[in-house]
Design a protein around this motif. Structure first.
Motif, mmCIF file in Angstrom:
data_model
loop_
_atom_site.group_PDB
_atom_site.id
_atom_site.type_symbol
_atom_site.label_atom_id
_atom_site.label_comp_id
_atom_site.label_asym_id
_atom_site.label_seq_id
_atom_site.Cartn_x
_atom_site.Cartn_y
_atom_site.Cartn_z
ATOM 1 N N ALA A 170 0.820 -1.223 0.000
ATOM 2 C CA ALA A 170 0.000 0.000 0.000
ATOM 3 C C ALA A 170 0.852 1.270 0.000
ATOM 4 C CB ALA A 170 -0.935 -0.003 1.214
ATOM 5 N N GLY A 171 2.183 1.113 0.028
ATOM 6 C CA GLY A 171 3.055 2.287 -0.038
ATOM 7 C C GLY A 171 3.406 2.917 1.292
ATOM 8 N N VAL A 172 3.127 2.207 2.397
ATOM 9 C CA VAL A 172 3.530 2.721 3.720
ATOM 10 C C VAL A 172 5.054 2.647 3.819
ATOM 11 C CG1 VAL A 172 3.439 2.290 6.206
ATOM 12 C CG2 VAL A 172 1.385 1.985 4.807
ATOM 13 N N ARG A 173 5.653 3.707 4.302
ATOM 14 C CA ARG A 173 7.110 3.718 4.435
ATOM 15 C C ARG A 173 7.520 3.261 5.819
ATOM 16 N NH1 ARG A 173 9.314 8.441 0.663
ATOM 17 N NH2 ARG A 173 7.751 8.179 -0.957
ATOM 18 N N MET A 174 8.430 2.293 5.866
ATOM 19 C CA MET A 174 8.921 1.787 7.141
ATOM 20 C C MET A 174 10.273 2.416 7.421
ATOM 21 S SD MET A 174 6.446 -0.261 7.882
ATOM 22 C CE MET A 174 7.175 -0.894 9.365
ATOM 23 N N VAL A 175 10.417 3.037 8.549
ATOM 24 C CA VAL A 175 11.693 3.626 8.957
ATOM 25 C C VAL A 175 12.206 2.835 10.154
ATOM 26 C CG1 VAL A 175 12.839 5.683 9.847
ATOM 27 C CG2 VAL A 175 11.086 5.893 8.080
ATOM 28 N N ALA A 176 13.295 2.109 9.951
ATOM 29 C CA ALA A 176 13.832 1.246 11.011
ATOM 30 C C ALA A 176 14.687 2.065 11.964
ATOM 31 C CB ALA A 176 14.635 0.114 10.380
ATOM 32 N N ASP A 177 14.042 2.803 12.827
ATOM 33 C CA ASP A 177 14.740 3.708 13.739
ATOM 34 C C ASP A 177 13.870 3.867 14.987
ATOM 35 O OD1 ASP A 177 16.510 5.585 14.780
ATOM 36 O OD2 ASP A 177 16.688 6.675 12.874
ATOM 37 N N ARG A 178 14.432 4.528 15.990
ATOM 38 C CA ARG A 178 13.685 4.763 17.232
ATOM 39 C C ARG A 178 13.270 6.220 17.295
ATOM 40 N NH1 ARG A 178 15.287 6.034 22.156
ATOM 41 N NH2 ARG A 178 17.490 5.873 21.582
ATOM 42 N N ALA A 179 11.991 6.455 17.561
ATOM 43 C CA ALA A 179 11.505 7.842 17.718
ATOM 44 C C ALA A 179 11.885 8.318 19.111
ATOM 45 C CB ALA A 179 9.992 7.876 17.535
ATOM 46 N N GLU A 180 12.628 9.417 19.165
ATOM 47 C CA GLU A 180 13.065 9.914 20.481
ATOM 48 C C GLU A 180 12.139 10.981 21.034
ATOM 49 O OE1 GLU A 180 17.222 11.058 20.295
ATOM 50 O OE2 GLU A 180 17.598 9.094 21.202
ATOM 51 N N ALA A 181 11.667 11.872 20.161
ATOM 52 C CA ALA A 181 10.885 13.021 20.636
ATOM 53 C C ALA A 181 10.034 13.547 19.496
ATOM 54 C CB ALA A 181 11.830 14.122 21.121
ATOM 55 N N VAL A 182 9.011 14.297 19.877
ATOM 56 C CA VAL A 182 8.244 14.989 18.842
ATOM 57 C C VAL A 182 8.858 16.371 18.613
ATOM 58 C CG1 VAL A 182 6.070 13.798 19.295
ATOM 59 C CG2 VAL A 182 6.592 15.926 20.521
ATOM 60 N N ILE A 183 8.584 16.904 17.447
ATOM 61 C CA ILE A 183 8.981 18.281 17.141
ATOM 62 C C ILE A 183 7.743 19.151 17.377
ATOM 63 C CG2 ILE A 183 9.819 19.851 15.341
ATOM 64 C CD1 ILE A 183 10.796 17.232 13.858
ATOM 65 N N MET A 184 7.899 20.159 18.252
ATOM 66 C CA MET A 184 6.784 21.083 18.509
ATOM 67 C C MET A 184 7.089 22.395 17.804
ATOM 68 S SD MET A 184 4.385 19.938 20.839
ATOM 69 C CE MET A 184 3.797 21.342 21.738
ATOM 70 N N ALA A 185 6.124 22.931 17.104
ATOM 71 C CA ALA A 185 6.304 24.242 16.469
ATOM 72 C C ALA A 185 4.966 24.972 16.513
ATOM 73 C CB ALA A 185 6.781 24.076 15.021
ATOM 74 N N GLY A 186 4.966 26.161 17.065
ATOM 75 C CA GLY A 186 3.741 26.972 17.134
ATOM 76 C C GLY A 186 2.622 26.279 17.886
ATOM 77 N N GLY A 187 2.976 25.544 18.950
ATOM 78 C CA GLY A 187 1.949 24.909 19.791
ATOM 79 C C GLY A 187 1.386 23.626 19.222
ATOM 80 N N ARG A 188 1.948 23.147 18.110
ATOM 81 C CA ARG A 188 1.460 21.871 17.591
ATOM 82 C C ARG A 188 2.634 20.949 17.264
ATOM 83 N NH1 ARG A 188 -2.244 21.349 13.494
ATOM 84 N NH2 ARG A 188 -1.243 19.415 12.916
ATOM 85 N N VAL A 189 2.344 19.685 17.202
ATOM 86 C CA VAL A 189 3.364 18.706 16.826
ATOM 87 C C VAL A 189 3.450 18.674 15.308
ATOM 88 C CG1 VAL A 189 3.864 16.224 16.757
ATOM 89 C CG2 VAL A 189 3.217 17.298 18.910
ATOM 90 N N SER A 190 4.701 18.726 14.817
ATOM 91 C CA SER A 190 4.854 18.762 13.358
ATOM 92 C C SER A 190 5.795 17.670 12.843
ATOM 93 C CB SER A 190 5.390 20.129 12.927
ATOM 94 O OG SER A 190 6.648 20.347 13.526
ATOM 95 N N GLY A 191 6.267 16.807 13.733
ATOM 96 C CA GLY A 191 7.141 15.743 13.268
ATOM 97 C C GLY A 191 7.797 15.010 14.419
ATOM 98 N N VAL A 192 8.820 14.219 14.051
ATOM 99 C CA VAL A 192 9.458 13.314 15.012
ATOM 100 C C VAL A 192 10.977 13.385 14.857
ATOM 101 C CG1 VAL A 192 9.655 10.888 15.722
ATOM 102 C CG2 VAL A 192 7.500 11.729 14.808
ATOM 103 N N VAL A 193 11.657 13.431 15.999
ATOM 104 C CA VAL A 193 13.121 13.337 16.003
ATOM 105 C C VAL A 193 13.496 11.869 16.168
ATOM 106 C CG1 VAL A 193 15.235 14.011 17.221
ATOM 107 C CG2 VAL A 193 13.294 15.608 17.102
ATOM 108 N N LEU A 194 14.381 11.390 15.309
ATOM 109 C CA LEU A 194 14.786 9.987 15.371
ATOM 110 C C LEU A 194 16.144 9.838 16.049
ATOM 111 C CD1 LEU A 194 13.793 8.853 11.757
ATOM 112 C CD2 LEU A 194 12.437 8.762 13.873
ATOM 113 N N ALA A 195 16.393 8.618 16.587
ATOM 114 C CA ALA A 195 17.678 8.369 17.250
ATOM 115 C C ALA A 195 18.813 8.370 16.238
ATOM 116 C CB ALA A 195 17.623 7.035 17.990
ATOM 117 N N GLY A 196 18.571 7.839 15.041
ATOM 118 C CA GLY A 196 19.690 7.629 14.135
ATOM 119 C C GLY A 196 19.563 8.246 12.758
#
Ligand code: GLY
Length: 395
Positions: free
Chosen positions: A181-207
């Motif tokens: 179905a085109g889902v992208r798999m990222v083999a990494d660990r999510a460390e934190a969310v990115i907050m910008a302007g009071g909302r979450v806009s992404g994810v910081v990865l470990a690697g």
């Protein structure tokens, strides 16, 4: 829309500007991603080892009735709704070329001694009050249904609507379906969310480089509360509830068991779930030990002892695997599915003992929320921001 091209296996591709990033590639995260991708959304799943947490350890029971606990009638209704989704969900995965091993085999409940019989009867009366499909069985009726049962078994109940899915085949099926179905798999660990302007806009990865997304969905099972960058009190308080499981194997041509067997053995719950390949999954302990995945000799000993008390033929099976997993427990035993108070951040977690059962219902709820901005019934009644009461009873 994706900002980067798709790789041949959708692995480790830098994904920016996805509609959704799902943190956690267990059955909840994978199925939600698959559903959302099928509705035309661009989705990325972040997990260092997809499908190898609690989804891998589970026994795969789809058990709205035999998991029913005193004082949790609304949870039973929710679990029945989740169970109703399974045949159609399994069929859709099969049509996508990936058979998850759904088996409408029913369940037999048995009691090992007189006091277990009394306890089984109390639960049976409660289940009958709720109008659930259960039938009391004498000892000989139990043996007629399960010929390999110990002659000492004191009777029990038939639960024809509690079925099973092969959770490891389900993981493989969802990975294949996500890939297609085109889902992208990222083999990494999510460390934190990115907050910008009071909302979450992404994810910081470990690697790897950060991922940006319209919505971040936390579906990290027992680890869901530990994500960095989220303001205090926003993520639900998930706790790990350890379960030991033992896998045995016999000849597929002469199975010891045809349906799921659940027993009470001198007050201890025990279940045996037979697969078509001859595997029998025996579980499970329920322990509050934090993030401890060690396998303890005493737990394995007790599980095997209780299993052979119910089914003496267990002695002849090959011992294949002893493993422990962490159920994502919530204070009131109900899951959390939907948006948090922080825009751009949603959760799908806290499914506790019912994660495999809730897979299809949760996937639809998450995908509907991502698509239309609202969680549909019946999961909308349990929003992530609800006031939490302690569980009436925790098995
Ligand atoms: N649903 C079975 C268990 O959590 O052990």
């Amino acid at each position: 829309m994706w900002a980067t091209a798709r790789s041949s296996h959708n692995i480790d591709v830098m994904a920016t500007g996805a509609d959704a990033v799902v943190i956690g590639g267990g059955v909840i995260g994978l199925s939600a991603a698959w559903e959302a991708a099928q509705r035309g959304l661009s989705v990325c799943v972040v997990d260092p080892a997809p499908g190898h947490g609690a989804s891998w350890v589970a026994a795969g029971m789809l058990a709205p009735v035999t998991e029913a606990t005193f004082g949790e009638e609304p949870l039973v209704r929710l679990a029945l709704a989740a169970s109703d989704r399974w045949p159609g969900f399994a069929r859709r995965l099969e049509e996508a070329g990936a058979d998850p091993g759904f088996r409408a085999c029913g369940t037999v409940v048995v009691a090992a001694d007189a006091s277990d019989r009394a306890a089984v009867d109390r639960v049976l009366a409660y289940q009958q009050e709720l109008g659930l499909e259960v039938r009391r069985l004498s000892a000989s009726e139990c043996r007629a249904l399960v010929p390999a049962l110990s002659p000492g078994v004191r009777g029990g109940a038939a639960v024809p609507g509690d079925h099973q899915v092969d959770n490891r085949r389900l993981v493989a099926a969802l990975l294949a379906a996500c890939d297609a179905a085109g889902v992208r798999m990222v083999a990494d660990r999510a460390e934190a969310v990115i907050m910008a302007g009071g909302r979450v806009s992404g994810v910081v990865l470990a690697g790897g480089p950060p991922l940006t997304a319209g919505t971040v969905v936390v579906a990290a099972g027992a680890h869901s509360s530990g994500l960095g960058g989220v303001p205090e009190g926003v993520l639900p308080p998930v706790r790990p509830v350890k379960g030991h499981v033992v896998r045995l194997r016999g000849p597929a041509s002469a199975p010891l068991l045809e349906q799921t067997l659940r027993g009470l053995v001198h007050g201890r719950p025990c279940y045996l779930v037979p697969r078509q390949d001859g595997t029998v999954v025996v579980g499970a302990t329920s322990e509050e030990r934090g993030f401890d995945l060690s396998v303890q000799a005493g737990a394995v000993h007790t599980l095997l002892d209780d299993a052979r008390t119910l089914l003496p033929g267990v002695d002849e099976l090959e011992l294949v695997e002893c493993i422990a997993g962490l159920r994502p427990g919530s204070p009131d035993n109900y899951p959390w599915v939907g948006p948090t108070v922080v825009p751009g951040l949603a959760v799908a977690t806290g499914h506790y003992r019912n994660g495999i059962l809730f897979t299809a219902l949760t996937a639809d709820a998450v995908a509907t929320f991502l698509e239309r901005g609202a969680v549909p019934p019946p999961l909308d009644a349990y929003p992530p921001g609800r006031a939490l009461e302690p569980a009436a009873h925790t098995p």
